[in-house]
Design an enzyme around this catalytic site. Structure first.
Site, short mmCIF file in Angstrom:
data_model
loop_
_atom_site.label_atom_id
_atom_site.label_comp_id
_atom_site.label_asym_id
_atom_site.label_seq_id
_atom_site.Cartn_x
_atom_site.Cartn_y
_atom_site.Cartn_z
N THR A 1 0.57 -1.18 -0.02
CA THR A 1 -0.04 0.06 -0.11
C THR A 1 0.75 1.08 0.08
O THR A 1 1.96 1.35 0.73
CB THR A 1 -0.95 -0.02 1.38
N VAL B 1 -12.03 -6.67 1.64
CA VAL B 1 -11.49 -5.29 1.97
C VAL B 1 -10.40 -5.15 2.89
O VAL B 1 -10.64 -5.83 4.14
CB VAL B 1 -12.74 -4.14 2.24
N GLY B 2 -9.50 -4.45 2.83
CA GLY B 2 -8.19 -4.64 3.79
C GLY B 2 -8.50 -3.46 4.52
O GLY B 2 -9.49 -2.79 4.72
N GLY C 1 0.87 -3.61 4.76
CA GLY C 1 0.99 -5.17 5.10
C GLY C 1 -0.24 -5.70 5.15
O GLY C 1 -1.31 -5.32 4.45
N GLY D 1 -3.75 -6.13 5.97
CA GLY D 1 -4.55 -5.55 6.50
C GLY D 1 -5.77 -6.03 7.31
O GLY D 1 -6.06 -5.22 8.35
N1 GLY Z 1 -2.57 -3.22 3.37
C1 GLY Z 1 -3.22 -3.59 2.34
C2 GLY Z 1 -4.49 -4.74 2.53
O1 GLY Z 1 -4.05 -5.36 3.22
O2 GLY Z 1 -5.23 -4.44 1.63
#
Ligand code: GLY
Length: 339
Positions: free
Chosen positions: A195, A224-225, A247, A249
């Site tokens: 991200t 969804v993260g 990382g 999420g």
């Molecule tokens: N940090 C991004 C996700 O886990 O979608």
């Protein structure tokens, strides 16, 4: 009281503002500059190019909110970046679904999740914030809203992403690995990515943040993260500072990570110590699982002091201010320190 060091710092900022902008509207009185402000920081090495774009706004006296939106649009548009924006890898069913959120100095925020066919989710997140009474739109509703706002629908699945997805389909195993994004997304790069989370403080001392991602490659459709979740992937409190994460999420959401980091800074933790404590909480709850997953936090306080901390080695963050526009700093990590 007059302070020579502060004066010199402000002069340096003024000089860079004059040099970089034709339309500077900033008056010396606006430059409260308690630290080396303005400043922008962001996750991973792709943060360098993103910061440089954000810096154009900051150095011309612009608002941090405009800076972070412009900044993260760079990796969103990068066809070689398979973790953010239009060239992001798809989910297991071949859909490219994007997540993003944005938050300003007034505590206003907007977010989109699992949105398809729109290349710049950060812009839609900002439109949700500014044009609707809501905070978050998801899926088809987010795409519909974007189109109503005049944004063009596009096919996002690139031939390269499609090829990677088809290769993945042979085994179709979903098992997030540490820094897997590096192998999948930028072969040959020294650094790992995922991200982009960006935090900026403008010349008026106001803080904003943005966070955008295509999420975990080959995730379940609809997953969804943390990135579009205010308090998880991003949080800004203009009295205290801001934080963002990268990382896996799910672990960030379980610990409301970015909100936690900001609240720890409110209690007096330095940005790095606050990120470290947030990482430690994830590890404490899941000591075995944490050995095989990556989460990194990045934070900045109101003074412009910044810091980061990750579970695993390999997390880096980019810093851009009047002194240096392309600084890349390796983040400290639990497993490196524990070795
Ligand atoms: N940090 C991004 C996700 O886990 O979608």
């Amino acid at each position: 009281m007059f302070n020579r060091r502060k004066f010199l710092r402000i002069s340096a900022v003024s000089a860079s503002i004059t040099a970089l902008s034709k339309y500077s509207t900033v008056k010396a009185a606006d430059l409260i500059a308690p630290g080396n402000l303005p400043i922008v920081i962001s996750t991973w090495d792709f943060g360098i190019a993103a910061n440089k774009e954000a810096w154009k706004t900051l150095a011309s006296g612009g608002r941090a909110l405009d800076a972070v939106e412009a900044g993260v649009k760079i990796p969103e548009a990068d066809m070689n970046n398979h973790t953010v924006g239009r060239a992001g890898y798809p989910d297991r069913d071949g859909h490219v679904t994007l997540d993003a959120c944005i938050m300003d100095e007034f505590g206003n925020c907007g977010s989109v999740a699992a949105m398809e066919n729109i290349a710049h989710p950060i812009t839609v997140a900002r439109l949700v914030m500014e044009k609707t009474p809501h905070v978050m739109l998801v899926g088809d509703g987010a795409t519909q809203f974007a189109v109503e706002q005049g944004i063009k629908k596009e096919k996002l699945l690139t031939p390269e992403s499609e090829e990677a997805w088809k290769k993945w389909l042979v085994k179709a195993e979903y098992s997030p690995k540490i820094n897997i994004e590096n192998e999948q997304r930028r072969p040959g790069s020294k650094y790992n990515h995922d991200t982009i989370g960006m935090l900026a403080i403008d010349v008026k001392g106001n803080i904003s943040g943005a966070c955008t991602t295509s999420g975990m490659a080959f995730k379940l459709h609809g997953r969804v993260g943390d990135s579009p979740i205010i308090g998880a992937g991003l949080y800004v409190d203009n009295e205290v500072g801001g934080a963002t994460s990268t990382g896996v999420g799910e672990e960030v959401i379980r610990n409301v990570g970015s909100f936690l980091v900001v609240e720890l800074m409110r209690q007096g933790y330095s940005p790095e110590d606050a990120c470290k404590e947030a990482v430690n909480r994830i590890i404490k709850k899941k000591p075995v699982a944490a050995k095989n997953l990556q989460v990194g936090f990045l934070a900045i306080n109101k003074k412009g002091e910044y810091g980061a901390y990750a579970i695993q080695e390999g997390f880096s963050f980019a810093v851009c201010d009047s002194k240096k526009q392309d600084l890349l700093i390796p983040g400290k990590s639990f497993y490196k320190e524990s070795k």
